[in-house]
Motif scaffolding. Structure first.
Motif, PDB file in Angstrom:
ATOM      1  N   ALA A   1       0.474  -1.136   0.166  1.00  0.00           N
ATOM      2  CA  ALA A   1       0.025   0.000  -0.499  1.00  0.00           C
ATOM      3  C   ALA A   1       0.451   1.215  -0.345  1.00  0.00           C
ATOM      4  O   ALA A   1       0.702   2.221   0.522  1.00  0.00           O
ATOM      5  N   GLY A   2       1.883   1.388  -0.534  1.00  0.00           N
ATOM      6  CA  GLY A   2       2.688   2.341  -0.991  1.00  0.00           C
ATOM      7  C   GLY A   2       3.729   2.734   0.154  1.00  0.00           C
ATOM      8  O   GLY A   2       4.778   3.848   0.197  1.00  0.00           O
ATOM      9  N   SER A   3       3.571   1.499   0.945  1.00  0.00           N
ATOM     10  CA  SER A   3       4.789   1.814   2.344  1.00  0.00           C
ATOM     11  C   SER A   3       5.435   0.362   2.189  1.00  0.00           C
ATOM     12  O   SER A   3       5.369  -0.383   1.352  1.00  0.00           O
ATOM     13  N   VAL A   4       6.753   0.552   3.037  1.00  0.00           N
ATOM     14  CA  VAL A   4       7.358  -0.738   3.282  1.00  0.00           C
ATOM     15  C   VAL A   4       7.812  -1.397   4.242  1.00  0.00           C
ATOM     16  O   VAL A   4       7.918  -0.439   5.552  1.00  0.00           O
ATOM     17  N   GLU A   5       7.130  -2.918   4.298  1.00  0.00           N
ATOM     18  CA  GLU A   5       6.803  -3.355   5.719  1.00  0.00           C
ATOM     19  C   GLU A   5       8.049  -4.344   5.667  1.00  0.00           C
ATOM     20  O   GLU A   5       8.525  -4.721   4.874  1.00  0.00           O
ATOM     21  N   ILE A   6       8.771  -4.055   7.105  1.00  0.00           N
ATOM     22  CA  ILE A   6       9.927  -4.789   7.543  1.00  0.00           C
ATOM     23  C   ILE A   6       9.829  -5.334   8.461  1.00  0.00           C
ATOM     24  O   ILE A   6       9.664  -4.937   9.375  1.00  0.00           O
ATOM     25  N   ILE A   7      10.529  -6.315   8.733  1.00  0.00           N
ATOM     26  CA  ILE A   7      10.675  -7.521   9.643  1.00  0.00           C
ATOM     27  C   ILE A   7      11.612  -8.621  10.230  1.00  0.00           C
ATOM     28  O   ILE A   7      12.185  -8.698   8.791  1.00  0.00           O
ATOM     29  N   TRP A   8      12.288  -8.832  10.984  1.00  0.00           N
ATOM     30  CA  TRP A   8      12.808  -9.499  11.205  1.00  0.00           C
ATOM     31  C   TRP A   8      12.781  -9.902  12.270  1.00  0.00           C
ATOM     32  O   TRP A   8      12.164  -9.601  13.454  1.00  0.00           O
ATOM     33  N   LYS A   9      13.775 -11.266  12.555  1.00  0.00           N
ATOM     34  CA  LYS A   9      13.129 -11.632  13.919  1.00  0.00           C
ATOM     35  C   LYS A   9      14.328 -12.650  14.438  1.00  0.00           C
ATOM     36  O   LYS A   9      15.637 -12.397  13.899  1.00  0.00           O
ATOM     37  N   THR A  10      15.110 -13.061  15.662  1.00  0.00           N
ATOM     38  CA  THR A  10      16.391 -13.084  16.038  1.00  0.00           C
ATOM     39  C   THR A  10      16.360 -14.462  17.118  1.00  0.00           C
ATOM     40  O   THR A  10      14.820 -14.754  17.960  1.00  0.00           O
ATOM     41  N   ALA A  11      16.339 -15.134  17.438  1.00  0.00           N
ATOM     42  CA  ALA A  11      16.206 -16.270  18.134  1.00  0.00           C
ATOM     43  C   ALA A  11      17.556 -16.253  20.329  1.00  0.00           C
ATOM     44  O   ALA A  11      17.238 -16.781  20.553  1.00  0.00           O
ATOM     45  N   ILE A  12      18.255 -15.805  19.551  1.00  0.00           N
ATOM     46  CA  ILE A  12      19.704 -15.110  20.554  1.00  0.00           C
ATOM     47  C   ILE A  12      19.880 -14.164  20.576  1.00  0.00           C
ATOM     48  O   ILE A  12      20.236 -13.650  19.522  1.00  0.00           O
ATOM     49  N   GLU A  13      19.662 -13.086  21.433  1.00  0.00           N
ATOM     50  CA  GLU A  13      20.543 -12.017  21.906  1.00  0.00           C
ATOM     51  C   GLU A  13      21.247 -11.743  22.859  1.00  0.00           C
ATOM     52  O   GLU A  13      20.707 -12.191  24.453  1.00  0.00           O
ATOM     53  N   ILE A  14      22.580 -11.433  22.439  1.00  0.00           N
ATOM     54  CA  ILE A  14      23.989 -10.941  23.449  1.00  0.00           C
ATOM     55  C   ILE A  14      23.817  -9.870  23.850  1.00  0.00           C
ATOM     56  O   ILE A  14      24.618  -9.251  22.197  1.00  0.00           O
ATOM     57  N   ASN A  15      24.062  -9.132  24.421  1.00  0.00           N
ATOM     58  CA  ASN A  15      24.319  -8.278  24.893  1.00  0.00           C
ATOM     59  C   ASN A  15      23.859  -6.436  23.844  1.00  0.00           C
ATOM     60  O   ASN A  15      24.594  -5.841  22.979  1.00  0.00           O
TER      61      ASN A  15
ATOM     62  N   SER B   1      18.856 -12.054  25.499  1.00  0.00           N
ATOM     63  CA  SER B   1      17.308 -13.290  25.742  1.00  0.00           C
ATOM     64  C   SER B   1      18.156 -14.294  24.612  1.00  0.00           C
ATOM     65  O   SER B   1      18.399 -14.336  24.161  1.00  0.00           O
ATOM     66  N   ILE B   2      17.292 -15.657  24.766  1.00  0.00           N
ATOM     67  CA  ILE B   2      17.622 -16.396  24.553  1.00  0.00           C
ATOM     68  C   ILE B   2      15.822 -17.322  23.987  1.00  0.00           C
ATOM     69  O   ILE B   2      15.984 -18.652  23.275  1.00  0.00           O
ATOM     70  N   ASN B   3      14.845 -16.262  23.764  1.00  0.00           N
ATOM     71  CA  ASN B   3      13.702 -16.478  23.364  1.00  0.00           C
ATOM     72  C   ASN B   3      13.667 -15.851  21.981  1.00  0.00           C
ATOM     73  O   ASN B   3      14.588 -15.177  21.623  1.00  0.00           O
ATOM     74  N   GLU B   4      12.990 -16.679  21.117  1.00  0.00           N
ATOM     75  CA  GLU B   4      12.907 -15.340  19.592  1.00  0.00           C
ATOM     76  C   GLU B   4      11.972 -14.512  19.656  1.00  0.00           C
ATOM     77  O   GLU B   4      10.453 -14.532  20.436  1.00  0.00           O
ATOM     78  N   ASN B   5      12.567 -13.255  19.588  1.00  0.00           N
ATOM     79  CA  ASN B   5      11.755 -12.287  19.198  1.00  0.00           C
ATOM     80  C   ASN B   5      11.560 -11.632  18.162  1.00  0.00           C
ATOM     81  O   ASN B   5      12.565 -11.701  17.093  1.00  0.00           O
ATOM     82  N   SER B   6      10.589 -10.870  17.680  1.00  0.00           N
ATOM     83  CA  SER B   6      10.055 -10.466  16.947  1.00  0.00           C
ATOM     84  C   SER B   6      10.336  -8.941  16.347  1.00  0.00           C
ATOM     85  O   SER B   6       9.631  -8.372  17.454  1.00  0.00           O
ATOM     86  N   TYR B   7      10.576  -8.102  15.195  1.00  0.00           N
ATOM     87  CA  TYR B   7      10.397  -6.927  15.212  1.00  0.00           C
ATOM     88  C   TYR B   7       9.758  -6.593  13.903  1.00  0.00           C
ATOM     89  O   TYR B   7       9.550  -6.735  13.083  1.00  0.00           O
ATOM     90  N   PHE B   8       8.903  -5.174  13.767  1.00  0.00           N
ATOM     91  CA  PHE B   8       8.635  -4.573  12.565  1.00  0.00           C
ATOM     92  C   PHE B   8       8.575  -2.890  12.522  1.00  0.00           C
ATOM     93  O   PHE B   8       8.686  -1.813  13.973  1.00  0.00           O
ATOM     94  N   PHE B   9       9.472  -3.190  11.426  1.00  0.00           N
ATOM     95  CA  PHE B   9       8.473  -0.842  10.864  1.00  0.00           C
ATOM     96  C   PHE B   9       8.538  -1.339   9.717  1.00  0.00           C
ATOM     97  O   PHE B   9       8.831  -1.840   8.415  1.00  0.00           O
TER      98      PHE B   9
END
Length: 340
Positions: A177-191, A218-226
């Motif tokens: 719809a004229g915008s760009v959707e950005i999605i990313w996911k992580t399984a592990i995050e350290i510092n 974090s050692i859990n799955e995290n989802s991000y959206f912009f």
């Protein structure tokens, strides 16, 4: 992959990358390492796993050897390296093999030497290097011998020269719809302090358009959206960068989008205070950009132009409604904007 071993002070850190996509996480409760019930999900830790000993939990490794391939151990609580008897020739060891292995000790985490004898066979090693060994070690000893408590100054070792602290599962960018959707996911995050979304029209020159807080540890799955509500027209690229708490930045592979909008002209912010931004599908560097007042009189406005973007300095205009006119090869696209 987990490589580039970094020794910091008295303990150690193995840098993380995006290798363990299929890794299973095992979380400990207080108990014996060899007991299946100590772990959730049930079962003694093995290959290709992320092992967490949470704060307040004590796990005892009895006098036996354990070898795990491509496995990460995170110690927030207490790990006790025990012996089954005072005269046993082997007092127990943890050996982590493979390039995706590592041991991370969080502030306040403890290593305890549960035997009074220690010896050269009482150790923890990663990818062929010994880091911890029991008291009375005479050869193949680690940087740390005997009991050790990680310092409280920071949650993770400081002074890392090459930390790669997240496991990125997915990063996508798509037009909607004229915008760009950005999605990313992580399984592990350290510092992990934050992510930055960067945009480019040539995959060479990048501009940051948003910063998103990371999950820290974090050692859990995290989802991000912009959502980029003002994307560049035509072909463009989006890239994710990650910033550690010590300022170290990691860059990831870009995603490409094609926002085909022939003749589209967008302006923001509208109303504008000082700067009016223009995005167009045509080449603005070869266009005429005009500003007129409500009577049609042409006004002089400072303009900074690139290929598909331009910035108009409208700070000197009086409050009111104006007409923006952009002429591409003899064809004009007009849009009203408000100066406030």
């Amino acid at each position: 992959m987990l490589n580039n071993l970094i020794k910091t002070g008295l303990f150690f850190f193995i840098s993380l990358t995006s290798a363990l996509v299929c890794a299973q996480t095992k979380t400990a409760s207080t108990g014996n390492w060899n007991a299946a019930a100590t772990w959730s999900p049930s079962g003694v830790p093995g290959d290709n796993e992320v092992i967490l000993i949470p704060a307040g939990v004590n796990v005892t490794v009895p006098g036996s050897d354990h070898t795990m391939n491509n496995t990460i151990l995170i110690i927030e609580g207490t790990l006790v390296m025990e012996s089954t008897c005072g005269v046993c020739p082997n007092y127990g060891s943890l050996t982590f093999t493979g390039p995706d292995s590592g041991v991370i000790m969080e502030a306040g985490g403890q290593m305890q030497d549960g035997t009074a004898f220690g010896g050269d066979t009482h150790f923890i090693s990663v990818d062929g290097e010994t880091f911890w060994s029991g008291d009375n070690c005479s050869s193949n000893c680690g940087d740390v011998e005997g009991n050790y408590t990680a310092p409280e100054a920071s949650s993770w070792p400081v002074g890392l020269s090459n930390p790669l602290p997240i496991e990125l599962i997915e990063f996508t960018a798509s037009v909607s719809a004229g915008s760009v959707e950005i999605i990313w996911k992580t399984a592990i995050e350290i510092n992990n302090e934050s992510f930055t979304i960067q945009r480019s029209n040539d995959a060479l020159n990048w501009t940051g358009i948003a910063t998103i807080d990371g999950a820290g540890n974090s050692i859990n799955e995290n989802s991000y959206f912009f959502i980029d509500k003002h994307p560049l027209p035509g072909l463009s690229y989006y890239r994710l960068t990650q910033t550690d708490y010590d300022g170290t930045i990691e860059y990831f592979e870009p995603a490409r989008v094609n926002n085909e909008q022939i003749g589209v002209l967008d302006t923001y912010p509208n109303p504008a205070n000082n700067i009016l931004n223009i995005i167009a599908s045509n080449d603005l560097s070869n266009a005429y950009i005009l500003v007129r007042d409500r009577s049609g009189q042409l006004l002089s406005v400072p303009i900074n132009t690139s290929i598909h973007e331009a910035q108009l300095d409208v700070s000197e205009l009086a409050v009111g409604v104006y007409l923006l006119e952009v002429v591409f090869e003899g064809q004009a696209v007009r849009k009203r904007f408000i100066k406030q």
